[in-house]
Design a protein around this motif. Structure first.
Motif, PDB file in Angstrom:
ATOM      1  N   ALA A 321     107.086  43.228  16.489  1.00 56.02           N
ATOM      2  CA  ALA A 321     108.335  43.873  16.909  1.00 56.02           C
ATOM      3  C   ALA A 321     108.165  45.394  16.964  1.00 56.02           C
ATOM      4  N   ARG A 322     107.467  45.956  15.987  1.00 54.34           N
ATOM      5  CA  ARG A 322     107.222  47.402  15.995  1.00 54.34           C
ATOM      6  C   ARG A 322     106.358  47.796  17.184  1.00 54.34           C
ATOM      7  N   ALA A 323     105.374  46.966  17.498  1.00 50.48           N
ATOM      8  CA  ALA A 323     104.507  47.253  18.638  1.00 50.48           C
ATOM      9  C   ALA A 323     105.301  47.237  19.939  1.00 50.48           C
ATOM     10  N   VAL A 324     106.170  46.238  20.108  1.00 51.41           N
ATOM     11  CA  VAL A 324     106.984  46.127  21.324  1.00 51.41           C
ATOM     12  C   VAL A 324     107.928  47.324  21.441  1.00 51.41           C
ATOM     13  N   GLN A 325     108.538  47.695  20.315  1.00 50.49           N
ATOM     14  CA  GLN A 325     109.457  48.836  20.319  1.00 50.49           C
ATOM     15  C   GLN A 325     108.728  50.129  20.685  1.00 50.49           C
ATOM     16  N   TYR A 326     107.533  50.315  20.133  1.00 42.81           N
ATOM     17  CA  TYR A 326     106.758  51.530  20.420  1.00 42.81           C
ATOM     18  C   TYR A 326     106.340  51.577  21.886  1.00 42.81           C
ATOM     19  N   ILE A 327     105.904  50.458  22.419  1.00 46.52           N
ATOM     20  CA  ILE A 327     105.486  50.404  23.826  1.00 46.52           C
ATOM     21  C   ILE A 327     106.660  50.747  24.742  1.00 46.52           C
ATOM     22  N   SER A 328     107.816  50.171  24.464  1.00 49.95           N
ATOM     23  CA  SER A 328     108.984  50.407  25.311  1.00 49.95           C
ATOM     24  C   SER A 328     109.416  51.864  25.297  1.00 49.95           C
ATOM     25  N   ALA A 329     109.207  52.539  24.180  1.00 58.78           N
ATOM     26  CA  ALA A 329     109.629  53.935  24.040  1.00 58.78           C
ATOM     27  C   ALA A 329     108.592  54.922  24.543  1.00 58.78           C
ATOM     28  N   HIS A 330     107.375  54.490  24.851  1.00 52.49           N
ATOM     29  CA  HIS A 330     106.302  55.408  25.225  1.00 52.49           C
ATOM     30  C   HIS A 330     105.561  54.951  26.488  1.00 52.49           C
ATOM     31  N   LEU A 331     106.298  54.356  27.423  1.00 50.80           N
ATOM     32  CA  LEU A 331     105.654  53.844  28.634  1.00 50.80           C
ATOM     33  C   LEU A 331     105.027  54.950  29.474  1.00 50.80           C
ATOM     34  N   GLU A 332     105.545  56.173  29.379  1.00 46.24           N
ATOM     35  CA  GLU A 332     105.000  57.258  30.194  1.00 46.24           C
ATOM     36  C   GLU A 332     103.695  57.806  29.625  1.00 46.24           C
ATOM     37  N   GLU A 333     103.317  57.385  28.426  1.00 43.14           N
ATOM     38  CA  GLU A 333     102.115  57.896  27.779  1.00 43.14           C
ATOM     39  C   GLU A 333     100.913  56.998  28.068  1.00 43.14           C
ATOM     40  N   ASP A 334      99.756  57.464  27.651  1.00 38.11           N
ATOM     41  CA  ASP A 334      98.519  56.704  27.842  1.00 38.11           C
ATOM     42  C   ASP A 334      98.407  55.677  26.721  1.00 38.11           C
ATOM     43  N   LEU A 335      99.045  54.548  26.913  1.00 38.54           N
ATOM     44  CA  LEU A 335      99.072  53.510  25.881  1.00 38.54           C
ATOM     45  C   LEU A 335      97.754  52.741  25.861  1.00 38.54           C
ATOM     46  N   SER A 336      97.293  52.444  24.668  1.00 40.06           N
ATOM     47  CA  SER A 336      96.088  51.641  24.494  1.00 40.06           C
ATOM     48  C   SER A 336      96.260  50.791  23.243  1.00 40.06           C
ATOM     49  N   LEU A 337      95.400  49.815  23.083  1.00 43.07           N
ATOM     50  CA  LEU A 337      95.450  48.962  21.903  1.00 43.07           C
ATOM     51  C   LEU A 337      95.271  49.784  20.636  1.00 43.07           C
ATOM     52  N   ASP A 338      94.353  50.762  20.651  1.00 43.85           N
ATOM     53  CA  ASP A 338      94.113  51.602  19.477  1.00 43.85           C
ATOM     54  C   ASP A 338      95.350  52.420  19.127  1.00 43.85           C
ATOM     55  N   VAL A 340      98.607  51.828  19.841  1.00 44.65           N
ATOM     56  CA  VAL A 340      99.693  50.993  19.323  1.00 44.65           C
ATOM     57  C   VAL A 340      99.354  50.480  17.920  1.00 44.65           C
ATOM     58  N   ALA A 341      98.104  50.087  17.711  1.00 45.19           N
ATOM     59  CA  ALA A 341      97.696  49.602  16.389  1.00 45.19           C
ATOM     60  C   ALA A 341      97.819  50.701  15.344  1.00 45.19           C
ATOM     61  N   GLY A 342      97.469  51.951  15.717  1.00 47.27           N
ATOM     62  CA  GLY A 342      97.616  53.069  14.784  1.00 47.27           C
ATOM     63  C   GLY A 342      99.057  53.277  14.379  1.00 47.27           C
ATOM     64  N   HIS A 343      99.986  53.132  15.323  1.00 46.00           N
ATOM     65  CA  HIS A 343     101.409  53.272  15.000  1.00 46.00           C
ATOM     66  C   HIS A 343     101.875  52.169  14.051  1.00 46.00           C
ATOM     67  N   CYS A 344     101.325  50.963  14.223  1.00 42.87           N
ATOM     68  CA  CYS A 344     101.741  49.825  13.383  1.00 42.87           C
ATOM     69  C   CYS A 344     100.972  49.744  12.074  1.00 42.87           C
ATOM     70  N   PHE A 349      91.933  45.090  16.133  1.00 48.86           N
ATOM     71  CA  PHE A 349      91.459  43.709  16.096  1.00 48.86           C
ATOM     72  C   PHE A 349      92.576  42.763  15.662  1.00 48.86           C
ATOM     73  N   TYR A 350      93.259  43.136  14.554  1.00 45.68           N
ATOM     74  CA  TYR A 350      94.299  42.285  13.979  1.00 45.68           C
ATOM     75  C   TYR A 350      95.545  42.270  14.863  1.00 45.68           C
ATOM     76  N   LEU A 351      95.905  43.434  15.430  1.00 47.99           N
ATOM     77  CA  LEU A 351      97.086  43.493  16.282  1.00 47.99           C
ATOM     78  C   LEU A 351      96.905  42.626  17.527  1.00 47.99           C
ATOM     79  N   SER A 352      95.719  42.666  18.118  1.00 45.53           N
ATOM     80  CA  SER A 352      95.451  41.834  19.288  1.00 45.53           C
ATOM     81  C   SER A 352      95.628  40.361  18.949  1.00 45.53           C
ATOM     82  N   HIS A 353      95.124  39.962  17.785  1.00 42.39           N
ATOM     83  CA  HIS A 353      95.260  38.566  17.343  1.00 42.39           C
ATOM     84  C   HIS A 353      96.724  38.210  17.123  1.00 42.39           C
ATOM     85  N   LEU A 354      97.472  39.097  16.445  1.00 44.15           N
ATOM     86  CA  LEU A 354      98.885  38.827  16.174  1.00 44.15           C
ATOM     87  C   LEU A 354      99.679  38.700  17.462  1.00 44.15           C
TER      88      LEU A 354
END
Length: 420
Positions: A321-338, A340-344, A349-354
């Motif tokens: 849920a935190r990852a989804v919320q962060y993505i929705s609020a930062h769509l204009e930025e250079d989003l990457s797995l690293d 989003v995982a840092g924010h959460c 590795f674990y975030l991708s699995h979750l």
């Protein structure tokens, strides 16, 4: 006295030199000049040299590349790349030099069944690189089936395994070296899988499966291990001596402590009651006898694991849920797995699995979907240009945004705006 003839031929050393500015005839590859006919017995050596140069990306110009093909008698560039690896299926099996030589010769002979448009080179004693010209229009499934059928036609001795990495079709000769590197990786990965043939397009899928399996070998596997120990210790027909009782308590305590450490490592907060309250573990040490251990398992053991499982489930849902919320609020930025995982506060590795476990999709796929849906809303505002929309949903290149939008929606951004 006789005077010399004025028109007498000049010595050979004084003959006029050729004009180097004039176009020179195309020369054959090194060691094989134009004047030397290419004999049938030398073609294998030429093929090996050519494949080796492709592997090293050592063909310096298209002119040189196409001249090689001309010398080898190929009418078009190879469009299939294969890497074949020959390995013992058991480390205890040792192949002698004669066996290896015979196997390599058999494989090369079997490769020649493809026809004269197949070039092969043993890069190492257990790795063969193959380039092939295929004129048939075969899709990925068909190419995998053809490679599998070819493997089954080999008469291999017991204890020897062959894996194949396959890259096809290769549309441009400049892609051959990269395709060969990918095929070598695919052949190595095929050794680790039950399927002997692996297409390079499946490398990402296989890597994701390996990542998911590795991610699962943390908290979920630890909980399964604890449940198995509890069931074994609780077995009604298990007989214990006093010494084995202390050993059983020690083993169970170690597994429970390891479970708590895993929970903290996976991001469950340290102040969570299930992680911070160790009184239940302390009570285990005070169990005096076999009946007491059975009672502790029934009252506390199973409840401890179930509560930990519930805490992990809540944490997984909260993290996604935190990852989804962060993505929705930062769509204009250079989003990457690293990012989003840092924010959460979890590993990528674990975030991708979750994310895959909770949403049945990938995080990168969700980011793209969120951007496209936001773009469709923004395109309704006629005061924004297509480039403005692209920048607001994280695309730095408006042309690439337009291509991505068309692939996702089925229309260009301008056409979508007109029809909406």
């Amino acid at each position: 006295m006789i005077k010399p003839e004025t028109d007498m031929a000049k010595p050979e050393t004084d003959m006029a030199k050729p004009d180097l500015r004039a176009p020179q005839p195309l020369s054959a590859p090194p060691l094989y000049p134009d004047s030397t006919p290419i004999l049938s017995e030398t073609r294998d050596l030429l093929a090996e040299r050519f494949v080796h140069q492709v592997a090293l990306a050592d063909l310096h110009s298209p002119l040189q590349f196409w001249h090689w093909l001309e010398v080898l008698g190929l009418a078009q560039s190879p469009n299939w790349v294969l890497c074949l690896r020959l390995e013992p299926s058991d480390v205890r099996i040792q192949l002698g030099d004669k066996q290896k030589f015979a196997l390599r010769a058999q494989i090369l002979t079997h490769l020649q069944d493809y026809g004269q448009d197949t070039l092969a080179h043993w890069q190492e004693e257990n790795e063969c690189l193959v380039l092939r010209v295929c004129t048939e229009d075969i899709d990925k499934v068909g190419s995998l089936q053809a490679a599998t059928d070819w493997l089954q036609g080999l008469d291999l001795p017991l204890g020897v395994r062959i894996s194949l990495g396959l890259a096809c079709p290769v549309e441009n000769p400049s892609q051959l070296s990269g395709a060969m590197r990918a095929a070598r990786i695919a052949a190595l990965r095929a050794l680790q899988s039950p399927v002997p043939v692996l297409h390079v397009d499946d490398l990402d899928t296989l890597a994701q499966e390996i990542q998911d399996a590795a991610a699962e070998t943390s908290l979920e596997v630890e909980m399964r291990g604890v449940r198995r120990v509890l069931a074994e210790l609780r077995h009604p027909h298990r007989q214990r001596a006093m010494a084995s009782l202390e050993e059983d308590k020690r083993i169970l305590l170690e597994r429970l402590v390891a479970l708590v450490h895993k929970a903290r490592k996976e991001g469950i907060p340290g102040n969570h009651p299930q992680v911070s309250d160790t009184r239940v573990l302390a009570d285990l040490l005070q169990v005096p006898d076999d009946a007491g251990l059975t009672a502790w398992i029934d009252v506390y053991g199973w409840a401890f694991v179930e509560a930990m499982d519930k805490a992990a489930e809540q944490h997984r849902s909260h993290t996604v849920a935190r990852a989804v919320q962060y993505i929705s609020a930062h769509l204009e930025e250079d989003l990457s797995l690293d990012t989003v995982a840092g924010h959460c506060a979890v590993s990528p590795f674990y975030l991708s699995h979750l994310f895959r476990k909770e949403t049945d999709g990938t995080l990168t796929g969700f980011i793209k979907k969120a951007r496209m849906e936001r773009a469709m809303v923004l395109l309704a505002d006629n005061s924004l240009t297509v480039a403005d929309v692209a920048y607001r949903v994280g695309y730095q290149d408006p042309n690439y945004f337009s291509k991505s939008f068309r692939a996702y929606v089925g229309r260009s951004p301008s056409d979508f705006r007109k029809r909406s």
